[in-house]
Design a protein around this motif. Sequence first.
Motif, PDB file in Angstrom:
ATOM      1  N   GLU A 322       0.857  -1.183   0.000  1.00  0.00           N
ATOM      2  CA  GLU A 322       0.000   0.000   0.000  1.00  0.00           C
ATOM      3  C   GLU A 322       0.892   1.231   0.000  1.00  0.00           C
ATOM      4  N   ALA A 323       0.369   2.333  -0.507  1.00  0.00           N
ATOM      5  CA  ALA A 323       1.097   3.600  -0.432  1.00  0.00           C
ATOM      6  C   ALA A 323       0.887   4.182   0.961  1.00  0.00           C
ATOM      7  N   ILE A 324       1.865   3.973   1.839  1.00  0.00           N
ATOM      8  CA  ILE A 324       1.748   4.396   3.242  1.00  0.00           C
ATOM      9  C   ILE A 324       2.695   5.542   3.555  1.00  0.00           C
ATOM     10  N   ALA A 325       3.950   5.414   3.132  1.00  0.00           N
ATOM     11  CA  ALA A 325       4.965   6.413   3.479  1.00  0.00           C
ATOM     12  C   ALA A 325       4.986   7.592   2.516  1.00  0.00           C
ATOM     13  N   ASN A 326       4.131   7.596   1.523  1.00  0.00           N
ATOM     14  CA  ASN A 326       4.208   8.580   0.441  1.00  0.00           C
ATOM     15  C   ASN A 326       3.524   9.906   0.751  1.00  0.00           C
ATOM     16  N   TRP A 327       2.674   9.943   1.785  1.00  0.00           N
ATOM     17  CA  TRP A 327       1.720  11.035   1.880  1.00  0.00           C
ATOM     18  C   TRP A 327       2.274  12.333   2.468  1.00  0.00           C
ATOM     19  N   SER A 328       3.182  12.274   3.432  1.00  0.00           N
ATOM     20  CA  SER A 328       3.591  13.502   4.128  1.00  0.00           C
ATOM     21  C   SER A 328       4.208  14.514   3.169  1.00  0.00           C
ATOM     22  N   HIS A 329       5.006  14.019   2.215  1.00  0.00           N
ATOM     23  CA  HIS A 329       5.691  14.956   1.318  1.00  0.00           C
ATOM     24  C   HIS A 329       4.772  15.447   0.207  1.00  0.00           C
ATOM     25  N   LYS A 330       3.578  14.859   0.078  1.00  0.00           N
ATOM     26  CA  LYS A 330       2.583  15.407  -0.845  1.00  0.00           C
ATOM     27  C   LYS A 330       1.842  16.581  -0.208  1.00  0.00           C
ATOM     28  N   LEU A 331       2.002  16.719   1.113  1.00  0.00           N
ATOM     29  CA  LEU A 331       1.353  17.810   1.841  1.00  0.00           C
ATOM     30  C   LEU A 331       2.331  18.880   2.305  1.00  0.00           C
ATOM     31  N   TYR A 332       3.455  18.435   2.881  1.00  0.00           N
ATOM     32  CA  TYR A 332       4.333  19.362   3.578  1.00  0.00           C
ATOM     33  C   TYR A 332       5.692  19.447   2.883  1.00  0.00           C
ATOM     34  N   PRO A 333       6.108  20.657   2.517  1.00  0.00           N
ATOM     35  CA  PRO A 333       7.427  20.805   1.898  1.00  0.00           C
ATOM     36  C   PRO A 333       8.535  20.621   2.932  1.00  0.00           C
ATOM     37  N   ALA A 334       9.539  19.866   2.561  1.00  0.00           N
ATOM     38  CA  ALA A 334      10.708  19.670   3.423  1.00  0.00           C
ATOM     39  C   ALA A 334      11.897  19.376   2.512  1.00  0.00           C
ATOM     40  N   PRO A 335      13.023  20.047   2.728  1.00  0.00           N
ATOM     41  CA  PRO A 335      14.183  19.834   1.836  1.00  0.00           C
ATOM     42  C   PRO A 335      14.879  18.499   2.045  1.00  0.00           C
ATOM     43  N   ASN A 336      14.645  17.861   3.188  1.00  0.00           N
ATOM     44  CA  ASN A 336      15.352  16.621   3.509  1.00  0.00           C
ATOM     45  C   ASN A 336      14.337  15.522   3.826  1.00  0.00           C
ATOM     46  N   THR A 337      14.332  14.478   3.023  1.00  0.00           N
ATOM     47  CA  THR A 337      13.345  13.410   3.203  1.00  0.00           C
ATOM     48  C   THR A 337      13.995  12.043   3.050  1.00  0.00           C
ATOM     49  N   LEU A 338      13.387  11.062   3.716  1.00  0.00           N
ATOM     50  CA  LEU A 338      13.850   9.675   3.610  1.00  0.00           C
ATOM     51  C   LEU A 338      12.657   8.759   3.866  1.00  0.00           C
ATOM     52  N   PHE A 339      12.257   8.038   2.835  1.00  0.00           N
ATOM     53  CA  PHE A 339      11.091   7.165   2.930  1.00  0.00           C
ATOM     54  C   PHE A 339      11.465   5.741   2.528  1.00  0.00           C
ATOM     55  N   ASP A 340      10.812   4.781   3.188  1.00  0.00           N
ATOM     56  CA  ASP A 340      11.111   3.380   2.882  1.00  0.00           C
ATOM     57  C   ASP A 340       9.901   2.519   3.235  1.00  0.00           C
ATOM     58  N   HIS A 341       9.702   1.442   2.481  1.00  0.00           N
ATOM     59  CA  HIS A 341       8.604   0.512   2.741  1.00  0.00           C
ATOM     60  C   HIS A 341       9.097  -0.903   2.459  1.00  0.00           C
ATOM     61  N   LYS A 342       9.013  -1.755   3.466  1.00  0.00           N
ATOM     62  CA  LYS A 342       9.398  -3.158   3.326  1.00  0.00           C
ATOM     63  C   LYS A 342       8.170  -4.032   3.596  1.00  0.00           C
ATOM     64  N   VAL A 343       8.054  -5.109   2.828  1.00  0.00           N
ATOM     65  CA  VAL A 343       6.998  -6.092   3.094  1.00  0.00           C
ATOM     66  C   VAL A 343       7.621  -7.288   3.806  1.00  0.00           C
ATOM     67  N   VAL A 344       6.826  -7.897   4.686  1.00  0.00           N
ATOM     68  CA  VAL A 344       7.288  -9.024   5.487  1.00  0.00           C
ATOM     69  C   VAL A 344       6.434 -10.241   5.132  1.00  0.00           C
ATOM     70  N   PRO A 345       6.990 -11.227   4.410  1.00  0.00           N
ATOM     71  CA  PRO A 345       6.203 -12.405   4.010  1.00  0.00           C
ATOM     72  C   PRO A 345       5.903 -13.304   5.212  1.00  0.00           C
ATOM     73  N   SER A 395       6.287  16.765  -3.245  1.00  0.00           N
ATOM     74  CA  SER A 395       7.017  15.548  -3.608  1.00  0.00           C
ATOM     75  C   SER A 395       7.359  15.494  -5.089  1.00  0.00           C
ATOM     76  N   SER A 396       6.564  16.171  -5.933  1.00  0.00           N
ATOM     77  CA  SER A 396       6.813  16.148  -7.377  1.00  0.00           C
ATOM     78  C   SER A 396       7.072  17.534  -7.948  1.00  0.00           C
ATOM     79  N   ASN A 397       6.856  18.553  -7.121  1.00  0.00           N
ATOM     80  CA  ASN A 397       6.976  19.951  -7.548  1.00  0.00           C
ATOM     81  C   ASN A 397       5.988  20.282  -8.663  1.00  0.00           C
ATOM     82  N   LYS A 398       4.876  19.560  -8.686  1.00  0.00           N
ATOM     83  CA  LYS A 398       3.831  19.821  -9.674  1.00  0.00           C
ATOM     84  C   LYS A 398       2.652  20.514  -8.996  1.00  0.00           C
TER      85      LYS A 398
END
Length: 745
Positions: A322-345, A395-398
């Motif tokens: 699911e798109a979980i970690a993607n949302w904060s940078h679509k709302l809030y501008p920040a010059p420094n970001t680090l996002f990651d998503h791992k699935v656990v089988p 996140s996209s500057n669009k």
Amino acid sequence: MDFNKNVGQPVSRLEGKLKVTGQAKYAAEYEADNLLHGYVVSSPITKGKIINIDITQAMAIPGVVDVLSHKNRTKLAWFDLQYTDMDAPPGTVFKPLADENILYNGQPIALVVAESYETARYASTQVIFEYEQETFQTDLESNIPNGRSAKKGFATALKPPPPPPTGDFQTAFEQAPVKVAATFQHGTEHHNPIELFATTTIYEGKGKLTIYDKTQGTINNQLYVANIFGLHYKDVRVLAPFVGGGFGSGLRPQYQLFLCVMAALHLKRNVRVVLERKQMFFFSHRPPVKQNLRFASDVEGNVTALGHSVFSETSNFEDYTEAIANWSHKLYPAPNTLFDHKVVPLDVYTPLDMRAPGGSTGMHAIECTMDELAHKLKIDPLELRLINYSEIDPSSNKPYTSKALRDCYLQAAEKFGWSNRNPEPRSTKRGNKLVGYGMATGIWDAFQFPARVEAMITKEGRMVLNNATTDIGTGTLTVMTQIAADELGLSLEEVDFNYGDSQKPFSMFQGGSSITSSTGVAIVVAAKALRKKLLKKAAKMPDSRFKNLEDTEVFFSAGNMHLKDHPNVFVSLKNIIAFNNSKPIKTTNMGKPHMLKLRKYSLATHSASFVEVEVDQDLGTVMVTRAVTAVAAGKIINPKTAASQISGSMVWGISKALHEETFMDHNLGKYMNTNLGEYHIPVHADIGQLEVIFVEEKDELINEIGTKGVGEIGLVGMPAAISNAIFNATGKRIYKLPIHFDELM
């Protein structure tokens, strides 16, 4: 001159009377001659192999026709397909009764077919299995070291991975004057629509089937059945005119469909398979998730660093994300970001989209972290959002096609009375109750998929439209009728929208809050083509005043086509069709996203939720006494059904925050509360005053009707708003959902 009379009006659901009087038929209610009933036998073990099956006692019961398992199933099934439906995640799709291997607890391992449901259910207890059990893993927390990036596949196009890092997050976070680090945990949730999953298969002979199914996508299930059983897709008809709730559980074909069709083909009889409530917990769930968040800002409240890592559950045979970690940078501008998503089988069934998948999970953690940041900064939580407000997608500057989130904040805050909030936790009391205010932002995708609509005018002057979409209780029939009626200046009573049938023109499954913007746009496109055909035919009528005109020079009203410059000059639609030898004038057209134009923009729906809670000082029990949600979703076609969608989402937000959780015993690998008595959902007494505001938002870019979906946006902000209100009331920050009263005592 505007002759639209239906769009924007609070119209009650057109099929409402059929539903409340019991006349609406659902998948398990269609009559069929010589109908057999199937009962699914579920695996009591979590992982292993079936060594032996003894059906002697079951087959000796009068009325039992057959017991199907991997040993004697029909050979017609085509098990070599990798992807079998439009919503399949990457991996190997689960294949019921494929072999002796048990992959998860509750897996279907046999189907007892009998002359009655009761006989089949009893006979299922007489089927004797011998197993060889294997070691299994079902606990997300203890298996996080096994987390990995998900494989890519078709479905991931709608669920993109987290964006790449920007700046130097680690340094920015460590050196920031104000920062928050928190770990959030979300429990498992199961879809529990009132209508049980059911399939009635009518065996027509010669490889032809008519299937009544509980589904959110008739064409999706049609293609699934045709592919799996090697049938021509035109020989498979799937019908779902009424669906008793879906919430995402009907996006993929569920196993009762496969088993029912298999039995019908094997026995050449009409067959019905209905799952029990307990068996509804053996598939389709929102996965448990662990999230680590690190946000930082300067002393003025400008966010400088956003860090968000996610670990979520998937099965051992498919990679669900699911798109979980993607949302904060679509709302809030920040010059420094680090996002990651791992699935656990793990040894579980593949999770499945559940209302606002990813958004409701991710935004809870994000907005609670923003609230904690505001508390450290001693800045009002609403003011912190406004300080970091962005008119574009950072996140996209669009630029967004439209974004009225600021108005959502301000209008909802005014309606709620946010200015009365005391920022000091535990400062406001009402008798023995601690009172708290909380708020949060909501954001969700504005999806649109291609759709085809056939539109025609009949000799009676009626407009008839055909499309394969379903109506899962969202008001689709009503909204589509409103859109169509205004396109040709008709009343709602003069429009027939036929849907829920795979033989109708193409529609994607109903999900992602997309159908109004998909099928609705297709209706507009088809109606424009139909207007041109009607004008062309009218121009050929004797003594016609409609010759050599463009369609922009006419308008439609009250069953007539009028000259714009001379409204008193008109011709009735009935007369046009009569001139066409009483044959309907029809057209079939596709509506689709304007990809080239829209790739320059970001597309989203926005909301703001404000909540008041009361927390009992002695018992720790929480009551959401009132809540206001403001939504910016473009044009609202029907404010009555749309408000119902938002308020329903708000109720689910309350449920997610305070009630809803499935408990698994990891020693057994088994869910323990597989019933509506112990799987807690809110009742009327749990719901206080809910108010919905639709903020005016004109979007001329997103599609032909300027709409965005409203099915899910009302949910995404509520859990965080409730959590934040509880903190304001008690001074306790709870990082696990749902929040239990014992944590507040």
